[in-house]
Design an enzyme around this catalytic site. Sequence first.
Site, PDB file in Angstrom:
ATOM      1  N   ASP A   1       0.621  -1.332  -0.089  1.00  0.00           N
ATOM      2  CA  ASP A   1       0.002  -0.045   0.015  1.00  0.00           C
ATOM      3  C   ASP A   1       0.886   1.162   0.101  1.00  0.00           C
ATOM      4  OD1 ASP A   1      -1.790  -1.869   0.136  1.00  0.00           O
ATOM      5  OD2 ASP A   1      -2.870  -1.247   2.125  1.00  0.00           O
TER       6      ASP A   1
ATOM      7  N   LYS B   1      -6.670  -5.132  -3.371  1.00  0.00           N
ATOM      8  CA  LYS B   1      -7.427  -5.635  -2.315  1.00  0.00           C
ATOM      9  C   LYS B   1      -8.429  -4.629  -1.954  1.00  0.00           C
ATOM     10  CE  LYS B   1      -4.005  -4.120   1.155  1.00  0.00           C
ATOM     11  NZ  LYS B   1      -4.698  -3.333   1.841  1.00  0.00           N
TER      12      LYS B   1
ATOM     13  N   CYS C   1      -1.937  -2.626   7.307  1.00  0.00           N
ATOM     14  CA  CYS C   1      -1.861  -3.676   6.347  1.00  0.00           C
ATOM     15  C   CYS C   1      -0.275  -4.263   6.373  1.00  0.00           C
ATOM     16  CB  CYS C   1      -1.926  -2.493   5.064  1.00  0.00           C
ATOM     17  SG  CYS C   1      -3.704  -2.234   4.949  1.00  0.00           S
TER      18      CYS C   1
END
Length: 196
Positions: A8, A106, A151
Amino acid sequence: MKALLIIDVQNDFLPGGALEVSEGDLIIENINDIMDNYDLVIATKDWHPKNHISFASNHKEKNIGDVVKVNGVNQILWPDHCVQNTYGSDFPKSLNKSKINKVILKGMDKDIDSYSGFFDNARGASTLLSEYLKSKNIDKVDCVGLATEYCVKFSAIDSSKEGFQTRVILKCCRGINKNDIDKSIQEMRENNIVII
Ligand code: VGL
Ligand code: ZN
C-alpha cells in the site's frame, strides 16, 4: 527464492493524502534501494469502491475513528481513501515501478475490508497471492510499506502463516500510532516474523 512485498505505498497514505501516514514519503527511497536484492517484487494496492463500508462517509451519524460491527466483523471507520482509479490510489511518482513484477489489488468488495494482501479481514476471500508466490518458488518474503500496524502487520502475519520465512524491514515502513506500532511489532514477533 526471495520476494519483496510492498504494501500500500499509495498517494493517499503519504503526507497530504486522505489517510496520511506521517513520514510515509521517507520510505520510498529506501524501498527503491533494496528492490534489486529480490527475485520477485510484488506491490499491493488498497483499491476501494466509493461505497466501501470502511469509509465513515458511508455510515449515518458515524465519525472517522469509530468502530462499527459489519456482518460480525469489527470495522474501524476511515476517511474516504484509495478509491479505484483516482490519484489517491495511484503509486507515488517517486516509487520505482519498473521493478514491480505484479500488482495485487485488495479491498474491492464493498462489504468487507482487507488489510492483508493475502486474505480479507473475515478470511473469506483470497487474493491468490500465496498461490502466486508458491508458483514462483518463493520461500522468503520481506514486507515493507504502509501502515506498519495495519496492512503491513496483517500481510506479514498471513505470509508467515502461509509458510514463508517472513521479515519486516522497519526502515521501509511507517505507521499511524506509536503505541499501536510497538504492539504490532510484538505481535509480529510472536508470529515468527523477524523484525529488521
Ligand atoms: C490501510 C487503513 C485502511 C493500510 C488501508 O494500508 O494500512 N489502513 N486501509
Ligand atoms: Zn483501506
